[in-house]
Design an enzyme around this catalytic site. Structure first.
Site, PDB file in Angstrom:
ATOM      1  N   ALA A  18       0.831  -1.200   0.000  1.00  0.00           N
ATOM      2  CA  ALA A  18       0.000   0.000   0.000  1.00  0.00           C
ATOM      3  C   ALA A  18       0.870   1.256   0.000  1.00  0.00           C
ATOM      4  CB  ALA A  18      -0.916   0.000   1.221  1.00  0.00           C
ATOM      5  N   CYS A 100      -3.725  -8.531   5.029  1.00  0.00           N
ATOM      6  CA  CYS A 100      -3.407  -7.175   5.492  1.00  0.00           C
ATOM      7  C   CYS A 100      -3.664  -7.042   6.995  1.00  0.00           C
ATOM      8  CB  CYS A 100      -4.239  -6.147   4.732  1.00  0.00           C
ATOM      9  SG  CYS A 100      -3.930  -4.443   5.284  1.00  0.00           S
ATOM     10  N   ASP A 212      10.550 -12.294   4.676  1.00  0.00           N
ATOM     11  CA  ASP A 212      11.995 -12.279   4.949  1.00  0.00           C
ATOM     12  C   ASP A 212      12.857 -12.594   3.726  1.00  0.00           C
ATOM     13  OD1 ASP A 212      11.380 -11.648   7.532  1.00  0.00           O
ATOM     14  OD2 ASP A 212      11.875 -13.604   8.380  1.00  0.00           O
ATOM     15  N   ARG A 235       9.510  -6.133   1.152  1.00  0.00           N
ATOM     16  CA  ARG A 235      10.463  -5.125   1.650  1.00  0.00           C
ATOM     17  C   ARG A 235      11.831  -5.222   0.987  1.00  0.00           C
ATOM     18  NH1 ARG A 235      10.238  -6.040   7.890  1.00  0.00           N
ATOM     19  NH2 ARG A 235       9.828  -8.176   7.189  1.00  0.00           N
TER      20      ARG A 235
END
Length: 331
Positions: A18, A100, A212, A235
């Site tokens: 998001a 989410c 991860d 990420r």
């Protein structure tokens, strides 16, 4: 990797994030090697009731690689409408978010709250599958596969991923992505890759692992340890579209990947700024790029001071001037 009738060049996917995976971010990661990218979360209710911001989230850039629309919602009739409405669009997959952890999503019974009720999860996916089929008949296009993203569970000690994944498969989902953390963990602690392996061993449809994966080496290790069909990178791609280049190089058993230099990272940052500003205008683009700056320069000399200075930049010229100065101290 194959999902439904769709075949992908490699098993590495850009996760939906998001406020981050807009069409610029997706395009850069696609160019770097991601075989599939996901939009930011799109509200089923927003689509049904004509929310003005929803349309922008559905935009796909010209020349962009394969894109999945990720939807969230908990009402079967709304999600059937959403899938039917989107069946004629440029995207290739319709994905349901049931992972989410954000409170405002969860309190409405959406996102990871669906993990508390496998029956509702089944009903929502079934409705989306039906909507996708009807929409395909109406548009004359192939039926878009419906997939789902889940977490290990909702509560901290939950492990309901297998039950949720089986419900998804029974409802007609074409693939399941599994994040190895519970909702209450958010992004804390270590992701449980064992749960990905467990789901993979029990399902006939493809299983995508998530959690991860910060390097291409991590992506390959996830495949080797869990047997998953695909790896969803979140990420690890922030300020680092090259993670896909590295992963693909390892996947193809090539020795061609070279870690980008600080100069290359900063040049990509400038390119990212140009594309976002072109798409969203200078004022909005500058604000949104501030967070990306921190990711691109992470680990570089003087990064903390640079982030502070960037927060006061109001124009593209100011941003680029700061980057040019910052580049000189990296040599």
């Amino acid at each position: 990797m194959q999902i439904g009738d769709l075949r992908f060049e490699n098993p590495f996917l850009l996760a939906p994030l998001a406020g981050i995976t807009d069409k610029t971010m997706r395009s850069l990661c696609s160019q770097a090697g991601a075989s599939l990218t996901y939009t930011e979360m799109v509200s089923g209710k927003g689509l049904k009731y004509g929310d003005k911001n929803t349309g922008r989230l559905l935009e796909i850039a010209e020349g962009e690689g394969p894109v999945a629309y990720q939807l969230f919602g908990s009402e079967p009739e709304v999600m059937e409408y959403s899938a039917r409405t989107l069946a004629g669009r440029e995207n290739c997959i319709l994905d349901l978010n049931s992972g989410c952890p954000v409170p405002k999503i969860v309190k409405n019974g959406e996102g990871s709250a669906l993990l508390k009720n496998p029956e509702t999860l089944y009903d929502v996916i079934s409705a989306m599958v039906k909507g996708a089929r009807i929409g395909a008949e109406e548009s004359g296009l192939p039926v878009k596969p419906v997939t789902v993203k889940i977490r290990k569970g909702f509560y901290r000690d939950d492990n309901v991923a297998l039950e949720a994944a089986k419900a998804a498969e029974a409802a007609g989902a074409a693939a399941v992505a599994v994040h190895g953390r519970t909702r209450e963990q958010y992004y804390e602690g270590k992701a449980d890759w064992k749960v990905i392996e467990t789901v993979k061993s029990a399902l006939k449809i493809p299983v995508i692992g998530n959690g991860d994966v910060m390097t291409g080496v991590d992506a390959m290790r996830m495949i080797e340890e869990t047997g998953c069909d695909g790896v969803m990178i979140a990420r690890g791609a922030l300020g680092n579209p090259w993670i896909f280049t590295e992963a693909v190089s390892l996947y193809k058993r090539e020795d061609s990947f070279v870690k980008p230099s600080p100069e290359e990272r900063l040049n990509m940052l400038m390119h990212h700024i140009d594309l976002v500003v072109l798409d969203k205008g200078e004022r909005t683009g500058i604000r949104e790029m501030r967070k990306h700056v921190g990711w691109y320069i992470k680990g570089m000399r003087g990064a903390a001071a640079m982030r502070r200075e960037m927060n006061s930049a109001e124009t593209v010229g100011e941003m680029k001037s700061l980057i040019d100065d910052f580049k000189k101290i990296q040599i």
